[in-house]
Design an enzyme around this catalytic site. Sequence first.
Site, mmCIF file in Angstrom:
data_model
loop_
_atom_site.group_PDB
_atom_site.id
_atom_site.type_symbol
_atom_site.label_atom_id
_atom_site.label_comp_id
_atom_site.label_asym_id
_atom_site.label_seq_id
_atom_site.Cartn_x
_atom_site.Cartn_y
_atom_site.Cartn_z
ATOM 1 N N GLU A 143 5.242 1.746 0.454
ATOM 2 C CA GLU A 143 6.414 2.566 0.078
ATOM 3 C C GLU A 143 6.739 3.566 1.186
ATOM 4 O O GLU A 143 7.904 3.827 1.470
ATOM 5 C CB GLU A 143 6.184 3.266 -1.262
ATOM 6 C CG GLU A 143 5.839 2.328 -2.434
ATOM 7 C CD GLU A 143 6.725 1.094 -2.560
ATOM 8 O OE1 GLU A 143 7.884 1.123 -2.100
ATOM 9 O OE2 GLU A 143 6.249 0.071 -3.101
ATOM 10 N N TYR A 173 9.076 -11.027 1.535
ATOM 11 C CA TYR A 173 7.969 -10.132 1.866
ATOM 12 C C TYR A 173 7.036 -10.757 2.911
ATOM 13 O O TYR A 173 6.823 -10.215 3.990
ATOM 14 C CB TYR A 173 7.141 -9.828 0.614
ATOM 15 C CG TYR A 173 7.758 -8.835 -0.341
ATOM 16 C CD1 TYR A 173 8.764 -9.226 -1.217
ATOM 17 C CD2 TYR A 173 7.320 -7.517 -0.394
ATOM 18 C CE1 TYR A 173 9.320 -8.330 -2.118
ATOM 19 C CE2 TYR A 173 7.868 -6.606 -1.297
ATOM 20 C CZ TYR A 173 8.867 -7.014 -2.152
ATOM 21 O OH TYR A 173 9.410 -6.126 -3.028
HETATM 22 N N1 BES Z 1 11.426 -1.971 -3.140
HETATM 23 C C1 BES Z 1 10.352 -2.642 -3.744
HETATM 24 C C2 BES Z 1 10.497 -2.813 -5.233
HETATM 25 C C3 BES Z 1 11.738 -3.575 -5.669
HETATM 26 C C4 BES Z 1 12.266 -4.601 -4.919
HETATM 27 C C5 BES Z 1 12.347 -3.234 -6.856
HETATM 28 C C6 BES Z 1 13.426 -5.257 -5.348
HETATM 29 C C7 BES Z 1 13.477 -3.896 -7.282
HETATM 30 C C8 BES Z 1 14.026 -4.912 -6.524
HETATM 31 C C9 BES Z 1 9.024 -1.956 -3.441
HETATM 32 O O1 BES Z 1 8.956 -1.401 -2.171
HETATM 33 C C10 BES Z 1 7.968 -3.015 -3.490
HETATM 34 O O2 BES Z 1 8.015 -3.916 -2.702
HETATM 35 N N2 BES Z 1 7.029 -2.904 -4.429
HETATM 36 C C11 BES Z 1 5.964 -3.868 -4.607
HETATM 37 C C12 BES Z 1 4.693 -3.385 -4.013
HETATM 38 C C13 BES Z 1 4.439 -3.783 -2.602
HETATM 39 C C14 BES Z 1 3.082 -3.275 -2.155
HETATM 40 C C15 BES Z 1 4.536 -5.260 -2.348
HETATM 41 C C16 BES Z 1 5.731 -4.014 -6.091
HETATM 42 O O3 BES Z 1 6.358 -3.291 -6.866
HETATM 43 O O4 BES Z 1 4.916 -4.837 -6.481
HETATM 44 ZN ZN ZN Z 2 8.968 -2.869 -0.675
#
Ligand code: BES
Ligand code: ZN
Length: 626
Positions: free
Chosen positions: A310, A396
């Site tokens: 984050e 990702y």
């Molecule tokens: N920005 C994302 C969460 C997100 C993405 C919310 C798309 C809604 C739509 C956040 O930065 C994220 O990637 N969170 C991941 C954790 C990360 C360590 C891979 C999660 O929530 O699992």
């Molecule tokens: Zn993210």
Amino acid sequence: MRLFSLLLALLLPLPAFAQADRLVDEHSYAEPSKVRISHLALDLEVDFDKRQLAGSATFDLQWADPAARELVLDTRDLEIAKVEGRTGNRKWRELDFSLAEADPRFGSKLTITLPRQFAQVRVTYLTSPQASGLQWLAPGMTAGGKTPFMFSQSQAIHARSWVPLQDTPSVRFTYTARIKTPPSVMALMSADNEPAALRDGDYSFEMPQAIPSYLMAIAAGDLVFKPISPRAGVWAEPQTVDRAVKEFEDTEKMIEVTEQLYGPYRWGRYDLLILPPSFPFGGMENPRLSFITPTVIAGDKSLVSLIAHELAHSWSGNLVTNATWKDMWLNEGFTSYVENRIVEALYGKERADMEFVNSRNGLLEEMKQVPVAQQVLMLPARAGSDPEEALGAVAYDKGAWFLQFLEQRYGREAFDPFLRAWFDQHAFQSATSEQFLAFLEAELMAKNPGKVTREEVLAWMTQPGIPDNAPRIESPRLAAVDAARADWLGDRKAARELPTAAWTTQEWVYFLEGLPATLEPDRLVELDQAFRFTGTGNGEIAQRWYPLSERSQYFEARPAMSLFLRKIGRRKLIMPTYEALASTEDGLAFATQIFAMARPGYHPITIGSVEALLTKARAALEAAPQ
Ligand code: BES
Ligand code: ZN
């Protein structure tokens, strides 16, 4: 819209594989080529009894098309009471507007008609108790049990359910807000939260850096602050704050490490807000105030890569933003890469490599189910597509893997400054894959010839699957886990005899992931007696253990599984267990019962996902021959 994209296509030399349509955000009704919001002033009251936000949003407008007389905004389930316009300090004048019928994915287009190009428009409105971007928690759903709680989750297109906006990441604006709550409640936003703020139910915020709409955020509840460093700290319920400060005490070091790699942190403070366990994601990079699930407080810092992630968004995503959700890998792939660099710098290469290998295995597993058209980083334009489709491991982990490939070919001496320059030169802008490609060719490929071909780059960005030239990181510590697992599966060693004393979460995750899809129930009894998986407080382990136990008909795990599913609303952690349950008739009945109990405490996003899964499973079971 079409004219605008054609114009842009003429300005930017598009590679042959890209279509002009990729520049248009098909997930928003807004028409930013005609007029853009440059500033938002919010004035809202938080009503916990009615589960509503009520008040007004005032926009400063920048008109680009002299002929334009309409402002089109995105809304979802909003009740619009009044729209007014004015220029300068003149009197507000009421304006005509029309709210179109709702589209299930995109909500209702709000069209405001103006007699001339006013400098400001003010919309007075009310949110719905079912707003998709808000969760309202009764006091009983919080750690303290006395104060209600509410929070927003705007990404990808849910900001429009609590503020009428140009809800597209291609538009940035600054904002101010005045938020009123009951006096015992603290309110926070993705803005300048003052650690020593007086708790009186009347709060003012300012976000002087221009942000896209999906980074609008608000939370309110019994929240207290504890510092980690002069510029970083934790907001949480009093019951959670000390554990969180301890777990995340390395946050300041993470900021420093990232600054060394990619330049100064440009947002002022960096605080963490620990949400109740119903938060549907792991984390959300709301600027100055990352929203964090409490499920990463494992007690041993083993899941703090989420904080690194984050935080990394403060460069990749918040500073340089994907212009449309089709280019989500520019946000999430870059962030996953940077996250891994932060983990390496702070916790060593062994840990970073284990995390990379676990993510890579997750990607390869997920890709077996992903249609080829969606295995590319640069997603093609598709009218009506849900932006959540871009939210998979491809953006990702394939994204991060591509950057790792470039890093390996060019070496860190060249690649690190290149990435820093990408952030610097596009700071506070939205960017497309086409722009990244052009920048890569000019700044890295042309300056270091002979290392990577254009075909190799295009294979990563526009072809399905993983190119053969992908670097294959090995992890000796995970190889040792492979050996231990094989010893146990081959009956050479009992579970208790395995050398697990120094294993971290990453090793346990890898161990569980590598087990067969089902085992004999007595083998799970043996694992459980040795390692006490059932009832684990570690969500990453629970996420893998409960589906395995269900598939293996190890029903002793069910009471703890039920508690886990009712307590936690983080989608990634609970969906695999619901999925395992939904594959048998008896399991589906059990899942349906649990969901009925858990539902009042789940976030609308989680409700939607579980409901869709159970409905599909019911249909599949009914269709199957008895
Ligand atoms: N920005 C994302 C969460 C997100 C993405 C919310 C798309 C809604 C739509 C956040 O930065 C994220 O990637 N969170 C991941 C954790 C990360 C360590 C891979 C999660 O929530 O699992
Ligand atoms: Zn993210």
